[in-house]
Design an enzyme around this catalytic site. Structure first.
Site, mmCIF file in Angstrom:
data_model
loop_
_atom_site.group_PDB
_atom_site.id
_atom_site.type_symbol
_atom_site.label_atom_id
_atom_site.label_comp_id
_atom_site.label_asym_id
_atom_site.label_seq_id
_atom_site.Cartn_x
_atom_site.Cartn_y
_atom_site.Cartn_z
ATOM 1 C CG HIS A 22 48.107 40.129 41.922
ATOM 2 N ND1 HIS A 22 49.181 40.943 42.188
ATOM 3 C CD2 HIS A 22 48.573 39.114 41.166
ATOM 4 C CE1 HIS A 22 50.257 40.440 41.601
ATOM 5 N NE2 HIS A 22 49.903 39.333 40.971
ATOM 6 C CG HIS B 89 51.442 44.095 42.315
ATOM 7 N ND1 HIS B 89 50.931 43.254 43.285
ATOM 8 C CD2 HIS B 89 52.790 44.083 42.470
ATOM 9 C CE1 HIS B 89 51.931 42.744 43.997
ATOM 10 N NE2 HIS B 89 53.063 43.233 43.525
HETATM 11 S S1 FES Z 1 48.154 42.462 45.359
HETATM 12 FE FE1 FES Z 1 46.744 43.812 44.414
HETATM 13 S S2 FES Z 1 47.542 44.065 42.423
HETATM 14 FE FE2 FES Z 1 48.940 42.726 43.361
#
Ligand code: FES
Length: 161
Positions: free
Chosen positions: A90, A107
């Site tokens: 992500h 997140h």
């Molecule tokens: S950086 Fe891992 S869920 Fe956002």
């Protein structure tokens, strides 16, 4: 490192194609053949206890783990030893191995190490890049030999190999 124009275009085309297929619900991870490096020995591994290592270089952290259940791409007698990069797909936060899965605390994305690092919860949409492993039968030495997927934030993803 000098990179030919042809090699750069091939890498860029593979990445664009992979992203398009991922958005369409298919997963295709470009496989980057980094140099093979010994990262562990089978006799030292315990189920559920990850071993950290750097791969393909000191800037990229990774984990090798014996899951205790068969996994896609798993090696060893039980086909349960797998390795993954440690950067969440992500936004690049470090993932941790917890309760049989990789979890990102930023997140709360979760990745299944038995299914090629498939993301099944959270903000990430791409699999956690898996590191193909090879075992030398006589010694039990485990070697990392490439990365399937693009390591988050790594400028040289397409320029090596
Ligand atoms: S950086 Fe891992 S869920 Fe956002």
């Amino acid at each position: 490192m000098a990179v030919s124009r042809r090699r750069f275009i091939q890498g860029a085309a593979a990445a664009v194609g992979a992203l398009g297929l991922a958005k369409a619900g298919f997963w295709f991870a470009p496989s980057l053949p980094y140099k093979a490096v010994k990262v562990a020995n089978l006799k030292d591994l315990k189920v559920g206890e990850p071993v950290g290592f750097a791969y393909p270089d000191a800037q990229a952290q990774a984990y090798l783990v014996k899951l205790g259940r068969p996994a896609i791409g798993g090696v060893g007698p039980d086909r349960d030893v797998v390795a993954f990069t440690a950067s969440c797909t992500h936004m690049g936060c470090p993932v941790q191995f917890k309760d049989g899965r990789f979890v990102c605390g930023c997140h709360y994305s979760m990745f299944d190490p038995a299914k090629n690092g498939e993301v099944y919860q959270g903000a990430a949409v791409e699999f956690l890049p898996q590191i193909p492993l090879k075992v030398v039968r006589q010694s039990g030495d485990v070697f990392a030999e490439g990365v399937e997927g693009l390591i988050w934030g790594r400028v040289s993803n397409l320029l090596e190999g």
